[in-house]
Enzyme design. Structure first.
Site, PDB file in Angstrom:
ATOM      1  N   HIS A 105       4.754  36.557  16.212  1.00 54.01           N
ATOM      2  CA  HIS A 105       6.056  37.158  15.951  1.00 54.01           C
ATOM      3  C   HIS A 105       7.130  36.097  15.729  1.00 54.01           C
ATOM      4  CE1 HIS A 105       5.009  41.323  17.834  1.00 54.01           C
ATOM      5  NE2 HIS A 105       4.197  40.966  16.861  1.00 54.01           N
ATOM      6  N   GLU A 134      10.156  35.862  16.878  1.00 54.38           N
ATOM      7  CA  GLU A 134      10.801  35.422  18.115  1.00 54.38           C
ATOM      8  C   GLU A 134       9.953  34.369  18.818  1.00 54.38           C
ATOM      9  OE1 GLU A 134       9.969  38.550  17.049  1.00 54.38           O
ATOM     10  OE2 GLU A 134      10.772  39.952  18.517  1.00 54.38           O
ATOM     11  N   CYS A 179       9.306  43.196  20.826  1.00 59.81           N
ATOM     12  CA  CYS A 179       8.250  43.928  21.526  1.00 59.81           C
ATOM     13  C   CYS A 179       8.208  43.467  22.992  1.00 59.81           C
ATOM     14  CB  CYS A 179       6.898  43.693  20.852  1.00 59.81           C
ATOM     15  SG  CYS A 179       6.212  42.027  21.090  1.00 59.81           S
ATOM     16  N   CYS A 208       7.276  39.734  23.404  1.00 61.41           N
ATOM     17  CA  CYS A 208       8.364  38.826  23.028  1.00 61.41           C
ATOM     18  C   CYS A 208       9.503  38.895  24.037  1.00 61.41           C
ATOM     19  CB  CYS A 208       8.857  39.135  21.613  1.00 61.41           C
ATOM     20  SG  CYS A 208       7.685  38.597  20.335  1.00 61.41           S
TER      21      CYS A 208
END
Length: 164
Positions: free
Chosen positions: A79, A81, A117, A120
């Site tokens: 991801h 992030e 999410c 993260c």
């Protein structure tokens, strides 16, 4: 000409970072800013050296009909992030802000549900980032104080989900 405010300035930069995304489903860009300096950037894509979904011309989750937000273990991407956090030192992230923007890869439209999410969120908590600013449809922003994720812990089951 009107000057862009800081929040939108940094969200625009996150969108520029997003252009590098290799996901066939959703494209995200993230930047970490502390004291008006960009500390790190990240976009969602396959781990370094691995073939990404654009090169493979297939998304496994699409092929299997997996709904958005489920079965992340089937996804090849790291991801945005997480990639930004990996690229920065914790001492530089303490008190920083993470800016996140996401688009639907097929339509090119801003997502209305851009938010980190649960995995993260854990990385953001441990990194020392103070708040997250997410751009969503209609030019709106969601601003989340990291402490809210600490005190409203979504990883603790209350016993109603399972019966023994």
């Amino acid at each position: 000409m009107e000057r862009t405010d800081k929040e939108n300035y940094y969200l625009d930069i996150a969108e520029t970072v997003m252009i590098r995304s290799t996901c066939r489903r959703r494209k995200y860009g993230a930047i970490i800013v502390y004291n008006d300096e960009i500390i790190a950037t990240g976009y969602n894509g396959a781990p370094r050296g691995r073939k990404n979904c654009l090169d493979r011309a297939v998304c496994m989750r699409d092929e299997l009909g997996v709904p958005s937000g489920e079965r992340y273990e089937l996804c090849r991407s790291v991801h945005a992030e997480a990639n930004a956090i990996i690229s920065a030192a914790r001492r530089d992230m303490m008190g920083a802000t993470l800016y996140l923007s996401g688009f639907d890869a097929k339509t090119g439209e801003l997502l209305d549900d851009t938010i980190p999410c649960s995995m993260c969120r854990r990385l953001i908590i441990n990194s020392g980032i103070e708040k997250t600013v997410c751009r969503v449809k209609n030019g709106k922003q969601i601003i989340i104080n990291t402490r809210d994720w600490v005190f409203n812990d979504d990883s603790i089951l209350d016993g109603t989900q399972f019966s023994l």
